[in-house]
Design a protein around this motif. Structure first.
Motif, PDB file in Angstrom:
ATOM      1  N   ARG A   1      14.327 -94.050  98.579  1.00 18.56           N
ATOM      2  CA  ARG A   1      14.145 -93.132  97.450  1.00 18.56           C
ATOM      3  C   ARG A   1      13.594 -91.790  97.916  1.00 18.56           C
ATOM      4  O   ARG A   1      13.973 -90.730  97.388  1.00 18.56           O
ATOM      5  CB  ARG A   1      13.205 -93.770  96.423  1.00 18.56           C
ATOM      6  N   LEU A   2      12.726 -91.831  98.916  1.00 21.87           N
ATOM      7  CA  LEU A   2      12.112 -90.608  99.443  1.00 21.87           C
ATOM      8  C   LEU A   2      12.918 -90.004 100.596  1.00 21.87           C
ATOM      9  O   LEU A   2      12.493 -89.013 101.188  1.00 21.87           O
ATOM     10  CB  LEU A   2      10.692 -90.920  99.921  1.00 21.87           C
ATOM     11  N   ARG A   3      14.052 -90.631 100.919  1.00 21.96           N
ATOM     12  CA  ARG A   3      14.900 -90.177 102.027  1.00 21.96           C
ATOM     13  C   ARG A   3      14.132 -90.193 103.346  1.00 21.96           C
ATOM     14  O   ARG A   3      14.202 -89.260 104.149  1.00 21.96           O
ATOM     15  CB  ARG A   3      15.475 -88.786 101.744  1.00 21.96           C
ATOM     16  N   ILE A   4      13.399 -91.272 103.542  1.00 25.53           N
ATOM     17  CA  ILE A   4      12.634 -91.485 104.766  1.00 25.53           C
ATOM     18  C   ILE A   4      13.271 -92.631 105.539  1.00 25.53           C
ATOM     19  O   ILE A   4      13.576 -93.676 104.968  1.00 25.53           O
ATOM     20  CB  ILE A   4      11.164 -91.814 104.445  1.00 25.53           C
ATOM     21  N   ARG A   5      13.472 -92.420 106.826  1.00 22.88           N
ATOM     22  CA  ARG A   5      14.063 -93.479 107.648  1.00 22.88           C
ATOM     23  C   ARG A   5      12.998 -94.482 108.068  1.00 22.88           C
ATOM     24  O   ARG A   5      11.843 -94.121 108.290  1.00 22.88           O
ATOM     25  CB  ARG A   5      14.747 -92.879 108.884  1.00 22.88           C
ATOM     26  N   LEU A   6      13.424 -95.741 108.165  1.00 17.06           N
ATOM     27  CA  LEU A   6      12.501 -96.827 108.508  1.00 17.06           C
ATOM     28  C   LEU A   6      12.914 -97.466 109.823  1.00 17.06           C
ATOM     29  O   LEU A   6      14.050 -97.894 109.991  1.00 17.06           O
ATOM     30  CB  LEU A   6      12.497 -97.882 107.403  1.00 17.06           C
ATOM     31  N   LEU A   7      11.965 -97.522 110.743  1.00 21.65           N
ATOM     32  CA  LEU A   7      12.153 -98.190 112.030  1.00 21.65           C
ATOM     33  C   LEU A   7      11.253 -99.410 112.059  1.00 21.65           C
ATOM     34  O   LEU A   7      10.038 -99.294 111.929  1.00 21.65           O
ATOM     35  CB  LEU A   7      11.811 -97.233 113.185  1.00 21.65           C
ATOM     36  N   LYS A   8      11.853-100.593 112.189  1.00 21.05           N
ATOM     37  CA  LYS A   8      11.088-101.840 112.229  1.00 21.05           C
ATOM     38  C   LYS A   8      10.843-102.235 113.682  1.00 21.05           C
ATOM     39  O   LYS A   8      11.783-102.312 114.468  1.00 21.05           O
ATOM     40  CB  LYS A   8      11.848-102.957 111.508  1.00 21.05           C
ATOM     41  N   ILE A   9       9.590-102.497 114.014  1.00 17.61           N
ATOM     42  CA  ILE A   9       9.215-102.834 115.388  1.00 17.61           C
ATOM     43  C   ILE A   9       8.489-104.170 115.396  1.00 17.61           C
ATOM     44  O   ILE A   9       7.418-104.319 114.785  1.00 17.61           O
ATOM     45  CB  ILE A   9       8.314-101.744 116.010  1.00 17.61           C
ATOM     46  N   ARG A  10       9.061-105.146 116.083  1.00 18.66           N
ATOM     47  CA  ARG A  10       8.452-106.471 116.204  1.00 18.66           C
ATOM     48  C   ARG A  10       7.520-106.516 117.420  1.00 18.66           C
ATOM     49  O   ARG A  10       7.781-105.861 118.438  1.00 18.66           O
ATOM     50  CB  ARG A  10       9.528-107.544 116.349  1.00 18.66           C
ATOM     51  N   THR A  11       6.472-107.304 117.300  1.00 14.66           N
ATOM     52  CA  THR A  11       5.499-107.362 118.391  1.00 14.66           C
ATOM     53  C   THR A  11       5.978-108.190 119.577  1.00 14.66           C
ATOM     54  O   THR A  11       5.425-108.086 120.666  1.00 14.66           O
ATOM     55  CB  THR A  11       4.166-107.962 117.898  1.00 14.66           C
ATOM     56  N   ASN A  12       6.985-109.024 119.372  1.00 12.52           N
ATOM     57  CA  ASN A  12       7.425-109.912 120.459  1.00 12.52           C
ATOM     58  C   ASN A  12       8.700-109.442 121.145  1.00 12.52           C
ATOM     59  O   ASN A  12       9.374-110.210 121.805  1.00 12.52           O
ATOM     60  CB  ASN A  12       7.621-111.336 119.933  1.00 12.52           C
TER      61      ASN A  12
ATOM     62  N   TYR B   1       5.329-105.216 112.834  1.00 12.52           N
ATOM     63  CA  TYR B   1       5.011-106.516 112.246  1.00 12.52           C
ATOM     64  C   TYR B   1       5.138-107.620 113.283  1.00 12.52           C
ATOM     65  O   TYR B   1       5.849-107.490 114.275  1.00 12.52           O
ATOM     66  CB  TYR B   1       5.899-106.802 111.040  1.00 12.52           C
ATOM     67  N   ASP B   2       4.412-108.693 113.020  1.00 11.74           N
ATOM     68  CA  ASP B   2       4.378-109.840 113.916  1.00 11.74           C
ATOM     69  C   ASP B   2       5.304-110.932 113.395  1.00 11.74           C
ATOM     70  O   ASP B   2       5.524-111.060 112.186  1.00 11.74           O
ATOM     71  CB  ASP B   2       2.945-110.372 114.018  1.00 11.74           C
ATOM     72  N   ALA B   3       5.829-111.753 114.311  1.00 11.10           N
ATOM     73  CA  ALA B   3       6.742-112.836 113.923  1.00 11.10           C
ATOM     74  C   ALA B   3       6.078-113.799 112.960  1.00 11.10           C
ATOM     75  O   ALA B   3       6.732-114.353 112.063  1.00 11.10           O
ATOM     76  CB  ALA B   3       7.226-113.569 115.172  1.00 11.10           C
ATOM     77  N   LEU B   4       4.762-113.987 113.089  1.00 15.36           N
ATOM     78  CA  LEU B   4       4.053-114.924 112.226  1.00 15.36           C
ATOM     79  C   LEU B   4       3.928-114.394 110.802  1.00 15.36           C
ATOM     80  O   LEU B   4       3.735-115.160 109.861  1.00 15.36           O
ATOM     81  CB  LEU B   4       2.661-115.222 112.799  1.00 15.36           C
ATOM     82  N   GLU B   5       4.036-113.088 110.634  1.00 17.57           N
ATOM     83  CA  GLU B   5       4.022-112.517 109.289  1.00 17.57           C
ATOM     84  C   GLU B   5       5.358-112.724 108.592  1.00 17.57           C
ATOM     85  O   GLU B   5       5.433-112.722 107.364  1.00 17.57           O
ATOM     86  CB  GLU B   5       3.705-111.027 109.357  1.00 17.57           C
ATOM     87  N   GLU B   6       6.396-112.896 109.385  1.00 19.76           N
ATOM     88  CA  GLU B   6       7.737-113.075 108.851  1.00 19.76           C
ATOM     89  C   GLU B   6       8.053-114.535 108.537  1.00 19.76           C
ATOM     90  O   GLU B   6       8.633-114.850 107.483  1.00 19.76           O
ATOM     91  CB  GLU B   6       8.763-112.536 109.850  1.00 19.76           C
ATOM     92  N   THR B   7       7.655-115.437 109.440  1.00 24.64           N
ATOM     93  CA  THR B   7       7.983-116.857 109.299  1.00 24.64           C
ATOM     94  C   THR B   7       6.826-117.709 109.786  1.00 24.64           C
ATOM     95  O   THR B   7       6.249-117.442 110.845  1.00 24.64           O
ATOM     96  CB  THR B   7       9.241-117.202 110.128  1.00 24.64           C
ATOM     97  N   LEU B   8       6.504-118.739 109.030  1.00 26.26           N
ATOM     98  CA  LEU B   8       5.473-119.680 109.461  1.00 26.26           C
ATOM     99  C   LEU B   8       5.982-120.509 110.647  1.00 26.26           C
ATOM    100  O   LEU B   8       7.187-120.723 110.788  1.00 26.26           O
ATOM    101  CB  LEU B   8       5.102-120.613 108.315  1.00 26.26           C
TER     102      LEU B   8
END
Length: 246
Positions: free
Chosen positions: A220-231, A168-175
């Motif tokens: 719920r599905l026991r899937i791990r999530l890795l968040k990667i920022r573009t900046n 995800y991009d910073a602009l998607e998170e905060t204006l």
């Protein structure tokens, strides 16, 4: 049974398979052709795929994957060779470069009438090449995640190690700070006004809610999530996540 039949003791020796197939699914659809700082999401996804790919090769695993665009997908079956890894990365590069023509009808790849774009299609294809005990990386912004895709994820996660990498991009998170900003999707132009503090707050809350919903579904599905920022550096983000989850 053989011992009883022959009167002599027989034993069966099993050799543990040390090679674990690694499947890397990389989203290169038009939603990923976006970025406000450093790099587009599509580029960050490609970098992450390359890191996972070479880590698997160094570990002696078999590597394969799938690349998804708006008009087609390409499967590379898992093999234990640098040539196979390079073939997968070359496919990702090709799809990535094609994104710059996404708004140009004359350069677009013709759409297969039987092709249905989205993560559901990709995950359905991945099931064909994934054997139990595999490690599966899904690199996407998950905008096209729907009930069918979640159904496939549920099936895959039962017998495999599934890691979802959300780019995800910073602009998607905060204006951005208050002001008027010109925006474009490559074809049409517009403008946004970020002076309203209430609007900026709603925008942040919508992103937080979307992230919370994803985390709940994957938990719920026991899937791990890795968040990667573009900046931020992709290598550092993956290293920090690996150290935390090892």
């Amino acid at each position: 049974r053989v011992t009883a039949r022959t009167g002599r003791p027989f034993t069966k020796v099993f050799r543990e398979e040390r090679e674990r197939p690694v499947i890397i699914a990389t989203d290169q659809t038009h939603n990923m052709f976006f970025g406000s700082q450093v790099a587009f999401k599509s580029v960050i996804a490609a970098q992450a795929a390359a890191i996972f790919c070479w880590l698997a090769i160094d570990n002696g695993d078999r590597v394969g994957g799938l690349v998804l665009s708006d008009t087609q997908s390409n499967i590379v079956r898992p093999k234990r060779s640098r040539r196979s890894a390079l073939h997968l990365l070359n496919q990702i590069h090709t799809y990535n470069q094609n994104l710059q023509h996404v708004q140009d009808p004359e350069t677009q790849t013709p759409v297969d009438p039987d092709f249905k774009p989205g993560l559901a299609h990709a995950l359905g294809q991945i099931r064909r090449i994934t054997k139990p005990g595999s490690t599966l990386y899904i690199i996407s912004d998950f905008i096209t995640l729907d009930d069918k895709a979640l159904q496939y994820l549920n099936q895959l996660s039962r017998h495999n190690n599934v890691i979802c990498c959300m780019v995800y991009d910073a602009l998607e998170e905060t204006l951005p700070v208050p002001g008027f900003y010109a925006i474009t999707d490559g074809a049409s132009k517009g403008a946004i006004n970020t002076h309203s503090s209430a609007a900026r707050s709603r925008y942040r809350e919508q992103f937080k809610q979307r992230m919370s919903d994803l985390e709940s579904e994957f938990d719920r599905l026991r899937i791990r999530l890795l968040k990667i920022r573009t900046n931020q550096q992709v290598v550092e983000q993956i290293h920090q996540w690996t150290a935390k989850n090892s």
